[in-house]
Design an enzyme around this catalytic site. Structure first.
Site, PDB file in Angstrom:
ATOM      1  N   PRO A  13       0.819  -1.216   0.000  1.00 42.33           N
ATOM      2  CA  PRO A  13       0.000   0.000   0.000  1.00 42.33           C
ATOM      3  C   PRO A  13       0.858   1.273   0.000  1.00 42.33           C
ATOM      4  CG  PRO A  13      -0.662  -1.496   1.778  1.00 42.33           C
ATOM      5  CD  PRO A  13       0.601  -2.030   1.202  1.00 42.33           C
ATOM      6  N   ARG A  53      -0.772  -7.365 -21.462  1.00 37.75           N
ATOM      7  CA  ARG A  53      -1.527  -6.939 -22.647  1.00 37.75           C
ATOM      8  C   ARG A  53      -0.760  -5.930 -23.497  1.00 37.75           C
ATOM      9  NH1 ARG A  53      -4.484  -2.953 -22.543  1.00 37.75           N
ATOM     10  NH2 ARG A  53      -6.285  -3.855 -23.567  1.00 37.75           N
ATOM     11  N   GLU A  67       0.287  -7.562   8.288  1.00 42.59           N
ATOM     12  CA  GLU A  67       0.503  -6.112   8.354  1.00 42.59           C
ATOM     13  C   GLU A  67       1.533  -5.632   7.337  1.00 42.59           C
ATOM     14  OE1 GLU A  67      -1.352  -3.753  10.052  1.00 42.59           O
ATOM     15  OE2 GLU A  67      -2.515  -5.602  10.137  1.00 42.59           O
ATOM     16  N   ASP A  97      -6.719   2.354 -26.135  1.00 43.12           N
ATOM     17  CA  ASP A  97      -7.411   2.307 -24.862  1.00 43.12           C
ATOM     18  C   ASP A  97      -7.503   3.678 -24.207  1.00 43.12           C
ATOM     19  OD1 ASP A  97      -7.834  -0.301 -25.136  1.00 43.12           O
ATOM     20  OD2 ASP A  97      -6.513  -0.964 -23.525  1.00 43.12           O
TER      21      ASP A  97
HETATM   22  C1  9D3 Z   1      -5.611  -2.566   7.651  1.00 45.59           C
HETATM   23  C2  9D3 Z   1      -4.130  -2.705   7.708  1.00 45.59           C
HETATM   24  N1  9D3 Z   1      -3.487  -1.405   7.457  1.00 45.59           N
HETATM   25  C3  9D3 Z   1      -3.216  -0.779   8.749  1.00 45.59           C
HETATM   26  C4  9D3 Z   1      -3.448   0.682   8.699  1.00 45.59           C
HETATM   27  C5  9D3 Z   1      -2.245  -1.511   6.706  1.00 45.59           C
HETATM   28  C6  9D3 Z   1      -2.240  -2.526   5.637  1.00 45.59           C
HETATM   29  C7  9D3 Z   1      -1.348  -3.575   5.663  1.00 45.59           C
HETATM   30  C8  9D3 Z   1      -1.326  -4.528   4.655  1.00 45.59           C
HETATM   31  C9  9D3 Z   1      -3.120  -2.439   4.574  1.00 45.59           C
HETATM   32  C10 9D3 Z   1      -3.101  -3.409   3.546  1.00 45.59           C
HETATM   33  C11 9D3 Z   1      -2.223  -4.440   3.606  1.00 45.59           C
HETATM   34  C12 9D3 Z   1      -2.197  -5.464   2.529  1.00 45.59           C
HETATM   35  N2  9D3 Z   1      -2.191  -4.833   1.218  1.00 45.59           N
HETATM   36  C13 9D3 Z   1      -1.285  -5.112   0.279  1.00 45.59           C
HETATM   37  O1  9D3 Z   1      -0.422  -5.939   0.510  1.00 45.59           O
HETATM   38  C14 9D3 Z   1      -1.296  -4.383  -0.971  1.00 45.59           C
HETATM   39  C15 9D3 Z   1      -2.180  -3.366  -1.463  1.00 45.59           C
HETATM   40  C16 9D3 Z   1      -3.336  -2.728  -0.912  1.00 45.59           C
HETATM   41  O2  9D3 Z   1      -3.799  -3.017   0.196  1.00 45.59           O
HETATM   42  N3  9D3 Z   1      -3.942  -1.753  -1.648  1.00 45.59           N
HETATM   43  C17 9D3 Z   1      -3.514  -1.392  -2.887  1.00 45.59           C
HETATM   44  N4  9D3 Z   1      -2.447  -1.940  -3.436  1.00 45.59           N
HETATM   45  C18 9D3 Z   1      -1.798  -2.924  -2.733  1.00 45.59           C
HETATM   46  S1  9D3 Z   1      -0.443  -3.728  -3.253  1.00 45.59           S
HETATM   47  C19 9D3 Z   1      -0.318  -4.642  -1.896  1.00 45.59           C
END
Ligand code: 9D3
Length: 260
Positions: free
Chosen positions: A90, A155, A117, A170
């Site tokens: 994230p 793609r 996490e 696209d």
């Molecule tokens: C609810 C947990 N969060 C605490 C504030 C942090 C968190 C940790 C791990 C949120 C998501 C994740 C798992 N997400 C991914 O591994 C992830 C992801 C995503 O959640 N959103 C957009 N792209 C990606 S790429 C990997």
């Protein structure tokens, strides 16, 4: 393109690999997707990939050792050829069409999927060469994101789409030498097929007219209108022709005009 996907859920990918574009690209030899079970790179009896966070707090964190061992095994297999090591997270930079285009220029990508996490920060700092997010919403892990990256990149590979140009047409493509109907970084125009009258909702007359110049202008105008209404941020980023600017003036004037 070779994708090495490091995951604790290799089975997660069976569905998407057996359908559609990724299936075809694998059969056609344009993409090879190698699933690597992270637990194969552990060395304890329980095949442990995670541990509690230092400093306390909820949840678990991916340990660095299995991920480092997995990537180092890939690097050994690659015989010294360098390739991006992408951590799906994230915190990563956002996947956009230009990012997909950049990734498609490589011939080998490693995609690291985390759960819980997240991963020990030393993975992000010293193992991954790139960190990617697919959008600002919470997923449960990187697998779905890795699948999105593979689809978006595959793609773009030469020979994957039946029509070599169709990816250039696209909505989000940068364009370049696209066909007259191509939307250069703006949203696509509306599309219709038969029947011409569906429950009283009719297809715009111009599309049935056979007048190709009028159809081109209508499509461009509707693409600009849709973009102006739904994604005005995109209009600021694309080059607009004199005709486009005229269309936009007309669209805005019509929208501001009192009803009836
Ligand atoms: C609810 C947990 N969060 C605490 C504030 C942090 C968190 C940790 C791990 C949120 C998501 C994740 C798992 N997400 C991914 O591994 C992830 C992801 C995503 O959640 N959103 C957009 N792209 C990606 S790429 C990997």
């Amino acid at each position: 393109m070779v994708f090495d996907v490091v995951t604790i859920f290799p089975e997660f990918f069976s569905g998407i690999l057996e359908h559609g574009l990724l299936k075809r690209a694998r059969q056609g030899g344009q993409a090879e997707i190698r699933l690597r079970d992270l637990r194969d790179f552990t060395d304890d009896r329980h095949r442990t990939v995670d541990d509690r966070p230092f400093g306390g707090g909820p949840g678990m964190v991916f340990k660095p050792e299995p991920l480092f061992r997995a990537v180092e095994a890939l690097q050994t297999e690659a015989g010294g050829a360098e390739f991006p090591v992408i951590l799906l997270s994230p915190q990563g930079r956002l996947l956009t069409q230009p990012v997909a285009e950049e990734l498609a220029r490589h011939e080998h990508l490693a995609l690291l999927c985390a759960r819980y996490e997240g991963v020990d920060e030393r993975v992000a700092e010293h193992l991954a060469t790139d960190e990617l997010s697919i959008g600002d919403y919470v997923l449960s892990g990187g697998e779905l994101a890795a699948a999105v990256v593979m689809e978006a990149v595959t793609r773009l590979l030469p020979g994957v789409l039946g029509n070599e140009e169709s990816s250039a047409q696209d909505s989000f493509s940068g364009g370049g030498d696209a066909a007259p109907t191509a939307a250069h970084g703006i949203l696509d125009c509306p599309h219709y097929t038969r029947p011409p009258d569906f429950r009283g909702w009719t297809v715009p007359e111009v599309l049935l007219s056979g007048n190709h110049e009028e159809i081109r202008r209508w499509r461009r105008r509707r693409a600009l209108e849709k973009t102006w209404r739904k994604r005005p941020d995109l209009l600021a980023k694309v080059p607009l022709s004199d005709e486009d600017r005229r269309f936009l003036e007309e669209i805005k004037t019509a929208a501001l005009a009192p009803a009836r």
